[in-house]
Design an enzyme around this catalytic site. Structure first.
Site, PDB file in Angstrom:
ATOM      1  N   GLU A 109      -3.839  -0.784  -8.123  1.00  0.00           N
ATOM      2  CA  GLU A 109      -3.341  -0.091  -9.184  1.00  0.00           C
ATOM      3  C   GLU A 109      -1.671  -0.057  -9.042  1.00  0.00           C
ATOM      4  O   GLU A 109      -1.152  -0.121  -8.232  1.00  0.00           O
ATOM      5  CB  GLU A 109      -3.923   1.386  -8.951  1.00  0.00           C
ATOM      6  CG  GLU A 109      -5.235   1.439  -9.498  1.00  0.00           C
ATOM      7  CD  GLU A 109      -6.282   2.863  -9.279  1.00  0.00           C
ATOM      8  OE1 GLU A 109      -6.727   3.278 -10.145  1.00  0.00           O
ATOM      9  OE2 GLU A 109      -5.980   3.228  -8.085  1.00  0.00           O
ATOM     10  N   CYS A 129       5.455   3.144 -10.297  1.00  0.00           N
ATOM     11  CA  CYS A 129       4.890   3.149  -8.890  1.00  0.00           C
ATOM     12  C   CYS A 129       3.819   2.027  -8.618  1.00  0.00           C
ATOM     13  O   CYS A 129       3.145   1.476  -9.236  1.00  0.00           O
ATOM     14  CB  CYS A 129       3.749   4.430  -8.907  1.00  0.00           C
ATOM     15  SG  CYS A 129       3.227   4.825  -7.365  1.00  0.00           S
ATOM     16  N   CYS A 149      -5.894   1.551   1.952  1.00  0.00           N
ATOM     17  CA  CYS A 149      -5.015   2.003   2.696  1.00  0.00           C
ATOM     18  C   CYS A 149      -5.526   2.283   4.067  1.00  0.00           C
ATOM     19  O   CYS A 149      -6.724   3.089   4.230  1.00  0.00           O
ATOM     20  CB  CYS A 149      -4.392   3.438   2.310  1.00  0.00           C
ATOM     21  SG  CYS A 149      -2.880   4.089   3.093  1.00  0.00           S
ATOM     22  N   CYS A 152      -5.306   9.940   5.347  1.00  0.00           N
ATOM     23  CA  CYS A 152      -4.692  10.971   4.892  1.00  0.00           C
ATOM     24  C   CYS A 152      -5.907  11.899   4.121  1.00  0.00           C
ATOM     25  O   CYS A 152      -6.350  11.169   3.198  1.00  0.00           O
ATOM     26  CB  CYS A 152      -3.335  11.039   3.960  1.00  0.00           C
ATOM     27  SG  CYS A 152      -1.994  10.293   4.843  1.00  0.00           S
ATOM     28  N   CYS A 186      -5.740  12.294   0.056  1.00  0.00           N
ATOM     29  CA  CYS A 186      -5.293  11.233  -0.608  1.00  0.00           C
ATOM     30  C   CYS A 186      -6.693  10.389  -1.083  1.00  0.00           C
ATOM     31  O   CYS A 186      -7.609  10.068   0.091  1.00  0.00           O
ATOM     32  CB  CYS A 186      -4.561  10.502   0.131  1.00  0.00           C
ATOM     33  SG  CYS A 186      -4.052   9.031  -0.895  1.00  0.00           S
ATOM     34  N   CYS A 230       0.070  11.149  -7.905  1.00  0.00           N
ATOM     35  CA  CYS A 230       0.297  10.693  -6.433  1.00  0.00           C
ATOM     36  C   CYS A 230      -0.996  11.427  -5.680  1.00  0.00           C
ATOM     37  O   CYS A 230      -1.463  12.194  -5.835  1.00  0.00           O
ATOM     38  CB  CYS A 230       1.420  11.602  -5.920  1.00  0.00           C
ATOM     39  SG  CYS A 230       1.872  11.347  -4.150  1.00  0.00           S
TER      40      CYS A 230
END
Length: 371
Positions: free
Chosen positions: A90, A103, A110, A114, A117, A334
């Site tokens: 993305e 961005c 990932c 976290c 997220c 975010c």
């Protein structure tokens, strides 16, 4: 399979062309790819027809295809891009009157995990190549008629992935994006965000051409940070702060510390005072992000007055800004990037999950959102 040209630097292009082509042909192709943002190899008018045909026969541009495009009510655009191996990643465009921010992602998924997220829910599929990183910028600028607007463009490597765990490709992509003969972005306009991979921070600092550095702090104590960001069990807070102190900032540069505020978890006045103490000896600023909610995230967004109180305490010690959420309604904000095909937030979120931070008057325009 044809070899993609986007992601090649001048040395790569010379090697791809072979010894029978003069060196200036590689420069022409390089400029056409990154400065001219060529859409078709056979239409690079600076090259002779036979070379264009040869390029098209053996190479591709290497741009991804747009699998889906989601448009927010605030103008944000989230691109779900399909790569050559059919995986998706993305990229988000946040347009504003004075400048635009793109961005971009550095990995498919990932590995950092976290807990606040959505990207972490994917796990890691693979690293992106330098070409796949650069191609996100090229595609979005071309799709939105932003050709030659590098002076009004910010690029933030804050999408899917931990950039420092794909450092060689990120650095190569950065060199192309910052090269005056390439995409010609200003070094002040590209920022990399990391969870704090300490050895790689030092490695990045040794690079002569590099993005600005942003650190995801997200907690005011070691214990709290390890709970929210499990990777920090390996990379401790005191060692991270020492690495930041040793980081070779350029004369115009500050470190950015990002802090995601979670309702009732890390958003107290005591947390804010500890953040000021932690960062007191650094040339830094803080960007606060009220949690952007999503399915599978077990936290809630703090109320606006809690965000304001936290900011007021931190700004007594160092510059502190509230990042304006963009694209919440299309999972573009975010922490929300998850190769998501859903166009909008689900209605079952907690009552105060949509953050509404107080209006800010930042010190300069680039501080109002993502820097």
């Amino acid at each position: 399979m044809s070899q993609p040209l986007v992601g090649m630097d001048l040395a790569d292009l010379r090697e791809a062309l072979g010894p029978h082509q003069p060196a200036y042909r590689a420069r022409q192709i390089y400029q056409a790819l990154y400065h001219g943002q060529a859409a078709d190899l056979v239409r690079i008018s600076t090259l002779p027809v036979h070379l264009r045909q040869e390029l098209a026969e053996h190479h591709s541009l290497g741009l991804p295809t747009v699998d889906r495009l989601f448009e927010s009510t605030d103008g944000t655009r989230r691109y779900l891009l399909r790569l050559a191996d059919a995986r998706t990643v993305e990229t988000v465009l946040m347009p504003e009157a004075a400048r635009h921010t793109i961005c971009i992602s550095s990995q498919v998924g990932c590995p950092v995990d976290c807990k606040f997220c959505m990207t972490a829910l994917m796990g890691l599929e693979r690293n992106l190549t330098a070409g796949e990183i650069v191609a996100q910028v090229l595609l979005v600028t071309r799709e939105n008629q932003l050709l030659h607007e590098a002076g009004r463009l910010n690029v933030v490597i804050m999408g899917q992935g931990e950039p420092l765990l794909n450092l060689p490709n990120v650095v190569k992509a950065t060199r192309i994006l910052l090269d005056p003969a390439g995409f010609a972005l200003s070094p002040r306009r590209i920022t990399l965000s990391t969870a704090g991979i300490i050895p790689k921070i030092a490695e990045l600092g040794r690079e002569p051409v590099r993005p600005k550095l942003a650190i995801s702090l997200n907690a005011s104590t070691e214990e709290q940070r390890q709970e929210l960001m499990p990777i920090t069990q390996k990379y401790h807070l005191k060692d991270l702060l020492a690495a930041c102190k040793a980081y070779p900032l350029r004369p115009w540069e500050k470190l950015t510390f990002e802090y995601v505020l979670l309702h009732g978890v890390n958003d107290t006045d005591s947390d804010a005072r500890r953040v000021v103490k932690l960062l007191a000896n650094l040339n830094a600023k803080v960007n606060l992000i009220a949690l952007n909610p999503g399915p599978g995230i077990p936290y809630a967004t703090p109320l606006p007055e809690r965000v304001a109180s936290f900011q007021n305490i931190v700004r007594r010690g160092l510059p502190c800004f509230v990042r304006k959420p963009r694209g919440l309604d299309i999972y573009a904000a975010c922490g929300q990037l998850k190769s998501n095909s859903q166009p909008a937030l689900e209605p079952s979120l907690p009552p105060h999950s949509l953050p509404s931070p107080p209006p800010q008057t930042p010190a300069n325009p680039s501080d109002s959102n993502i820097e």
